[in-house]
Design a protein around this motif. Structure first.
Motif, PDB file in Angstrom:
ATOM      1  N   ASN A 145       0.798  -1.224   0.000  1.00  0.00           N
ATOM      2  CA  ASN A 145       0.000   0.000   0.000  1.00  0.00           C
ATOM      3  C   ASN A 145       0.830   1.274   0.000  1.00  0.00           C
ATOM      4  N   TRP A 146       2.114   1.145   0.280  1.00  0.00           N
ATOM      5  CA  TRP A 146       2.947   2.343   0.386  1.00  0.00           C
ATOM      6  C   TRP A 146       4.339   2.011  -0.125  1.00  0.00           C
TER       7      TRP A 146
ATOM      8  N   TYR B 176       3.667  17.157   3.385  1.00  0.00           N
ATOM      9  CA  TYR B 176       2.353  17.230   2.758  1.00  0.00           C
ATOM     10  C   TYR B 176       1.506  18.407   3.241  1.00  0.00           C
TER      11      TYR B 176
ATOM     12  N   PHE C 217      -4.921   7.926   2.401  1.00  0.00           N
ATOM     13  CA  PHE C 217      -3.893   8.903   2.731  1.00  0.00           C
ATOM     14  C   PHE C 217      -4.298  10.332   2.390  1.00  0.00           C
ATOM     15  N   SER C 218      -4.946  10.546   1.250  1.00  0.00           N
ATOM     16  CA  SER C 218      -5.362  11.897   0.876  1.00  0.00           C
ATOM     17  C   SER C 218      -6.359  12.451   1.890  1.00  0.00           C
TER      18      SER C 218
ATOM     19  N   CYS D 176      -8.526   2.761   6.792  1.00  0.00           N
ATOM     20  CA  CYS D 176      -7.788   1.733   6.051  1.00  0.00           C
ATOM     21  C   CYS D 176      -8.514   0.388   6.105  1.00  0.00           C
TER      22      CYS D 176
ATOM     23  N   TYR E  32      -4.813   3.140  -1.838  1.00  0.00           N
ATOM     24  CA  TYR E  32      -4.491   3.621  -0.495  1.00  0.00           C
ATOM     25  C   TYR E  32      -4.290   5.134  -0.494  1.00  0.00           C
ATOM     26  N   LYS E  33      -3.570   5.645  -1.478  1.00  0.00           N
ATOM     27  CA  LYS E  33      -3.318   7.091  -1.530  1.00  0.00           C
ATOM     28  C   LYS E  33      -4.603   7.868  -1.756  1.00  0.00           C
ATOM     29  N   GLU E  34      -5.462   7.352  -2.641  1.00  0.00           N
ATOM     30  CA  GLU E  34      -6.690   8.074  -2.980  1.00  0.00           C
ATOM     31  C   GLU E  34      -7.757   7.965  -1.903  1.00  0.00           C
TER      32      GLU E  34
ATOM     33  N   GLU F  34       8.084   3.798  -0.401  1.00  0.00           N
ATOM     34  CA  GLU F  34       8.961   4.927  -0.124  1.00  0.00           C
ATOM     35  C   GLU F  34      10.298   4.387   0.376  1.00  0.00           C
TER      36      GLU F  34
ATOM     37  N   ILE G 225      -1.355   0.564  -3.958  1.00  0.00           N
ATOM     38  CA  ILE G 225      -0.765   1.873  -3.652  1.00  0.00           C
ATOM     39  C   ILE G 225      -1.691   3.005  -4.086  1.00  0.00           C
ATOM     40  N   LYS G 226      -2.232   2.913  -5.290  1.00  0.00           N
ATOM     41  CA  LYS G 226      -3.123   3.957  -5.811  1.00  0.00           C
ATOM     42  C   LYS G 226      -4.371   4.074  -4.947  1.00  0.00           C
TER      43      LYS G 226
END
Length: 383
Positions: free
Chosen positions: A41-42, A214, A85-86, A104, A80-82, A44, A77-78
């Motif tokens: 999901n992430w 962020y 996380f956003s 989550c 999770y971010k949308e 980095e 990942i997409k």
């Protein structure tokens, strides 16, 4: 389901931690057809060029090969971010303290990940959560984990009954010490691995530095309720109701605590003493209702217990009314630091009924001008 266990496909959500590792081991021991599925999901890289998710997947591979079960990886990942996380970032920008673990679970683990498991032909999805799915009065219910120090039902209150019927929690009935013992018994690579902490799927890091990537912050004043300036802060968003640590305020007397925020003026409101009445209220309203059974199915007013933060002891309360998507709650005792955008989760004994997002508390005892002596501390700060 009448299938024999050997023909029952259970996909285990493997995180690279000891809990999901032992969940897979127990299911294999019971005779199920077990497959490990890692969710990325992430992504980095740290200062050493190491990707944490790659390290976690490496542990999943070791565990699955030790147990002799197939394993795969899926990329969310997409999503999770949308979907997580956003939202997390936007909430912080507005000055709230969100709980990404709940979102989550709702949007990733028990939605897109669950759907992927079903798409792959699973009869059940299993996870390493410390909670239980049991039949209570003829209905599938979410029940607290047997280990009171690890119970995670608070984070799973958004799960619906129709999904719960297809989810297994293999370690929900045993304590953490037993989980460690089982991991050692199977000599799993994760047997001595520390429990993960920090932000869901992002992990431990300097939170202030991470968030500054962020969210833009501006210095401002620490003020008391009467408007006296007592210091400077580095950004109101960093602070949460009830917080003591990290304020950088000294002087003689009791420690300072955050009792409120004025985001329009970029002011953090503080007062001395953990028992300050401005931090206490015995009512709240909440929205975004989510009940395991789909709807509230108890006559009102209804006496039950609730938590307004993880690991808080159950607090006696009464759900007084529900109007549309709003629920009204009265507590038997004043609650400390009821925080907007955190969740209130309801229980009937050990059964998790569901929960909602806190909208507001109050009025506070300060606003009602009640004497401080009438207050009784019911919980301690998580900060």
């Amino acid at each position: 389901m009448n299938k024999p266990k050997s023909e029952t496909l259970v996909i285990v959500g493997m995180s690279g931690g000891v809990d999901s590792s032992v969940s897979a081991a127990l299911l294999k021991e019971e005779g199920y057809n077990v497959v490990g599925l890692f969710m990325k999901n992430w992504e980095e890289f740290d200062e050493h060029g190491v990707c944490q998710s790659s390290k976690e997947y490496a542990d999943v591979v070791k565990v699955c090969e030790k147990l002799d079960i197939p394993y795969y990886s899926v990329d969310f990942i997409k999503e999770y971010k949308e979907q997580v996380f956003s939202h997390f970032v936007e909430e912080y920008k507005m000055g709230f303290t969100p709980n990404p673990d709940i979102l989550c679970n709702r949007e990733i683990k028990f939605k897109v990940f669950f759907e992927k498991a079903m798409e792959l032909g699973a009869d059940f999805l299993a996870t390493g959560h410390y909670c239980q799915s049991l039949m209570v009065d003829g209905q599938q219910r979410l029940v607290k984990g047997a280990d009171p120090l690890k119970d995670q039902s608070y984070f799973l209150y958004t799960i619906k009954k129709e999904i719960l019927e297809k989810v297994l929690f293999p370690i929900g009935h045993i304590p953490k010490t037993e989980v460690r013992r089982i991991a050692a018994k199977y000599d799993l690579a994760t047997k001595e691995k520390k429990d993960s902490t920090g932000i869901c799927f992002i992990g431990e890091r300097n939170f202030k530095n991470f968030l500054s990537n962020y969210v833009t912050f501006e210095d401002g004043n620490f003020e008391t309720l009467d408007g006296t300036i007592v210091g400077r802060h580095t950004g109101a968003t960093y602070y949460t109701l009830g917080q003591r640590k990290g304020l950088g305020l000294g002087g003689q007397g009791e420690p300072w605590f955050v009792v409120g925020k004025d985001m329009k003026r970029n002011v953090v409101i503080v007062e001395r003493g953990d028992h300050h009445p401005h931090m206490y209220a015995d009512t709240l309203t909440a929205t975004d209702l989510s009940f395991v059974g789909g709807a509230w199915d108890r006559p009102l007013p209804f006496k039950c217990t609730a938590k307004v933060r993880y690991r808080q002891k159950d607090q006696a309360c009464t759900v007084t009314k529900i109007e549309g998507d709003k629920i009204y709650v009265e507590f038997d005792e004043a609650q400390r630091a009821i925080t907007p955008r955190q969740s209130v989760v309801f229980y009937d004994g050990d059964v998790c009924l569901g929960g909602a997002m806190i909208e507001a508390s109050g009025p506070s005892y300060y606003e009602m001008k009640r004497p401080l002596a009438s207050l009784e501390v019911t919980s301690t700060s998580d900060h």
